[in-house]
Design a protein around this motif. Sequence first.
Motif, PDB file in Angstrom:
ATOM      1  N   PHE A  93       0.839  -1.189   0.000  1.00 22.06           N
ATOM      2  CA  PHE A  93       0.000   0.000   0.000  1.00 22.06           C
ATOM      3  C   PHE A  93       0.881   1.249   0.000  1.00 22.06           C
ATOM      4  N   ILE A  94       1.469   1.556   1.127  1.00 23.35           N
ATOM      5  CA  ILE A  94       2.325   2.736   1.207  1.00 23.35           C
ATOM      6  C   ILE A  94       3.790   2.337   1.084  1.00 23.35           C
ATOM      7  N   LEU A  95       4.157   1.234   1.697  1.00 25.85           N
ATOM      8  CA  LEU A  95       5.560   0.823   1.684  1.00 25.85           C
ATOM      9  C   LEU A  95       5.851   0.024   0.420  1.00 25.85           C
ATOM     10  N   THR A  96       5.627   0.653  -0.741  1.00 25.60           N
ATOM     11  CA  THR A  96       5.787  -0.107  -1.976  1.00 25.60           C
ATOM     12  C   THR A  96       7.224  -0.522  -2.208  1.00 25.60           C
ATOM     13  N   LYS A 121      11.555   6.366   0.218  1.00 26.72           N
ATOM     14  CA  LYS A 121      10.832   6.533  -1.035  1.00 26.72           C
ATOM     15  C   LYS A 121      11.051   7.925  -1.609  1.00 26.72           C
TER      16      LYS A 121
END
Lengths: 194, 234
Positions: free
Chosen positions: A130-133, B82
Amino acid sequence: MNGEVGRPISRLLADVDGARCERKGDRRVRIDATPENLPAVLELLKGRAGYLHLSAITCIDWMDDGEFELIYHLWSYEDRNLVSAHIRIPREPGVYLSVYDLFEPAGFFERDIHEMYGVFFEGSPDQEKFILTEWNGPPPMRKDFDAEGWVQGTFQWEDYRPEWLQEIEEKGGGIAIKPEQARANTRKIRGWKQ
Amino acid sequence: MNDFPLPVRAERSNPLARVFDELIDFCRARSMFMLHYCTGCGAIELPPAMTSRFDMERLGIQPMVTPRQADILLITGYVSIKTLKRVILTYEQMGSPKYVIGICSCTVNGGMYWQSYATAKKLNEYLPVDVYIAGCMPRPEAVIEGLRKLMGEIKAGRANSWERYFREYDRYLAAQQNLFGPNWQTPTDIIGEARDYQLYGPGTEGRHTELLQQHQVPLQPLRMTLHSDVEKSS
Ligand code: SF4
């Protein structure tokens, strides 16, 4: 009216085996449910008491008890009341049912919990990253993931005693609590291994 | 860190050329376009610094929206892993000379996120940082102070740490690969650019650039279609 909000809920849940209901404040009710009866509890709350809004699902990792606690927060726009339904599921294998069919936003919350804790929700529409791709490690919010150890093994640190600081220290200034000392203190206070 | 000290720019003997160099440095210091890629909470101090209260524009600093036209990359706060990838991509697209300012303690050493699995710690490891402005978060006065320091360095011809990225690319790539995995690749050919700009140094190529070249996939032009192939999920 405020004082009466709790009563209909407890009456509503009277038929559900093993669900306890407790008023925690003016606008807060806590329900202790079991993994077996939670879907029934949520269905009753939604269908009969107007708790239409699932505002969040929280997960807590009770590593020492070998359990995950899942908390479903429901809000009623009519009663202006927040109900939190708590259940505990075994940490291994960490699988539970999705409530996506009842509350669609649950899809996001479950996906998030799956990513952060590794709990798998059967029937949830999407359990992908989800967020921690770009994270390939273990689910980072589990208590057995040693974030500090990972950080120490992965990153370099900036020099805490550069030359210009030494000049300041000679004049009597500088950092009051040394970073190493601060970290050791944190570990001691939190009871982590040194 | 300074395994390969940067060569000091020799003053040219022709006095006219020297005046010209100084003029260029002066002009450069006085018209800086700042890419505000707001990574963390420190960005909240930029609106007052940019708008009428503190008014950065009187120093010749203006916000710019594209990396290709910007001179300063302002990193305002924690960079998650990220985000760091995107920051590096952005940095590599900027035209030289380019300057990086790390605002906030988080860019120095992770700040209060020092034990977080998601936040990169030492920005200087991945990009050459010119000025750090410490504080959690630094006030607009401090931000402007830092920018003025950078302006002074540019005017004096000393703010050339962007050359490090070309001259010591292997070291920066090593840190990037350590964090993003050995398959990390950016669209920019830094080694080729280093040759082109005559900034090829002893640290440009090494073990890590070899690793990069082993798996580097040549860039393909993006396929353009009128209709999206992606089926809308109903
Ligand atoms: S130093 Fe403080 S204000 Fe700045 S990004 Fe970190 S936490 Fe936010």
